[in-house]
Scaffold this motif. Structure first.
Motif, PDB file in Angstrom:
ATOM      1  N   SER A 116      22.813  38.912  48.213  1.00  0.00           N
ATOM      2  CA  SER A 116      21.110  39.797  48.793  1.00  0.00           C
ATOM      3  C   SER A 116      19.395  39.356  48.495  1.00  0.00           C
ATOM      4  N   TYR A 149      26.522  40.607  48.463  1.00  0.00           N
ATOM      5  CA  TYR A 149      26.173  40.503  46.193  1.00  0.00           C
ATOM      6  C   TYR A 149      24.894  40.844  45.869  1.00  0.00           C
ATOM      7  N   GLY A 150      25.155  41.145  44.746  1.00  0.00           N
ATOM      8  CA  GLY A 150      23.349  41.147  44.452  1.00  0.00           C
ATOM      9  C   GLY A 150      23.314  41.923  43.112  1.00  0.00           C
ATOM     10  N   MET A 175      19.825  44.978  47.531  1.00  0.00           N
ATOM     11  CA  MET A 175      21.165  45.625  48.255  1.00  0.00           C
ATOM     12  C   MET A 175      20.991  46.402  49.396  1.00  0.00           C
ATOM     13  N   ILE A 219      30.512  45.403  49.785  1.00  0.00           N
ATOM     14  CA  ILE A 219      30.094  44.602  48.542  1.00  0.00           C
ATOM     15  C   ILE A 219      30.660  43.875  47.553  1.00  0.00           C
ATOM     16  N   ALA A 273      25.748  40.218  39.282  1.00  0.00           N
ATOM     17  CA  ALA A 273      26.142  40.215  39.695  1.00  0.00           C
ATOM     18  C   ALA A 273      27.526  40.372  40.240  1.00  0.00           C
TER      19      ALA A 273
END
Length: 341
Positions: A49, A77-78, A84, A101, A115
């Motif tokens: 992200s 992802y993040g 995000m 996600i 994450a």
């Protein structure tokens, strides 16, 4: 087992097979090859992200989708909720069928920033992140996670209920904890408990250790999941999807391919990779992880394998493949024992 999987407007009859999102693996040519062999739903490689928010071109290239891909998801992802949300909006511009996600990646470079699987240690944040992403985009949002952080910390049921409340429309569960990484055996018992919990209404997709038709059927019968997701088992073995579908339909195993047939598949994947990438060397370097998996257990293969993994031109690779066919053409490798190593 459900008669139809639904994610938003996406409807697939039967028990579909998903190709798991894998970094440096599920790029264009491998997805194309898996599609040829019958995979139903695919994902891009997972995308950071933070990189999307910074408009990093390399990350945007990972989200480029093609007609053959569909149905397909972009996985992000993040750790930062605002990033995000923005990343999901950027991903939506690439017109995926849904956005996924990543709440399951166990690798240190991901979890050290909070994450991936790290969010299994903060379920309220996992839920809030999902809620905000769902509100921010028009396409369906799904998620992928693990059983938990460790043997003594497996909150996957609570995570599933929270994600469902957040508006997540399907959940894939890998049957391992973060601590296990990819070692040991996937535990499908908890996956089944989530699927069959009376409050769970969203589709549950089971993932972990599927490398044969027999295992696929066993896991389906054990858990009644709505779909199966295959990751490492398909690397160097994209025809696994065809084998599993045949077994689920007939109860019989297809004969494994010969080395000559494997080489034909590998040449097809390599050809597409070279057409897709802007230079020959980078197209070949991307293939090395696959090269290593296509020929398990060949006797006396070490020298040729090293040459294959160090070749830097298409001519070199094809000369080595010719030698492999000459030496092993009718040999049938045992992919079932090798595919998850």
């Amino acid at each position: 087992m459900g008669e139809q999987l639904k994610i938003g407007n996406l409807e697939i009859d039967g028990v579909p097979l998903f190709l798991a999102p894998m970094e440096d693996v599920t790029y264009k040519s491998f997805r194309w090859m898996c599609k040829k062999f019958g995979v139903d739903v695919m994902y891009t490689e997972f995308v950071s992200s933070e990189a999307l928010v910074r408009n990093v071109e390399k990350s945007k290239l990972k989200m480029e989708l093609f007609d053959f891909d569909r149905p397909v998801a972009v996985q992000i992802y993040g750790h930062n909720i605002d990033s995000m949300v923005r990343a999901a909006q950027v991903a939506e511009e690439f017109n995926p069928d849904f956005i996924d996600i990543n709440f399951g990646c166990p690798m240190k470079k991901i979890i050290r920033h909070g994450a991936g699987a790290a969010l299994l240690q903060d379920l309220p944040k996992m839920q809030k992140m999902s809620t905000e992403i769902v509100k921010a985009v028009q396409v369906p949002v799904t998620a992928k996670t693990r059983l938990g952080w460790s043997e003594s910390d497996k909150p996957v049921l609570e995570a599933a209920l929270r994600l469902q409340d957040a508006g997540i429309q399907a959940l894939a569960i890998h049957g391992r904890t973060r601590e296990q990484l990819y070692t040991g055996t996937a535990d499908w018992t908890l996956i089944g408990e989530v699927k069959n919990h009376p409050q769970i209404a969203i589709p549950i997709i089971g993932n972990g250790d599927i490398n044969s038709g027999e295992k696929a059927r066993t896991f389906l019968e054990q858990t009644d999941v709505d779909a199966l997701m295959i990751g490492r088992g398909a690397i160097g073995r994209p025809w696994l999807f065809k084998e599993i579908k045949h077994y689920l339909r007939t109860g019989e195993n297809l004969a494994p391919p010969t080395v000559a047939e494997v080489v034909d598949v590998l040449r097809g994947q390599l050809k597409m990779n070279l057409e897709w990438k802007d230079n020959e060397r980078s197209g070949i370097l991307m293939m090395r992880r696959h090269f290593a998996k296509y020929f398990p257990g060949l006797p006396g293969f070490r020298e040729l394998k090293i040459k294959l993994l160090t070749a830097e031109t298409n001519t070199e690779v094809n000369e080595i493949l010719d030698k492999i066919v000459d030496m092993y053409g009718s040999y049938q490798p045992d992919f079932t024992n090798a595919s998850l190593k």
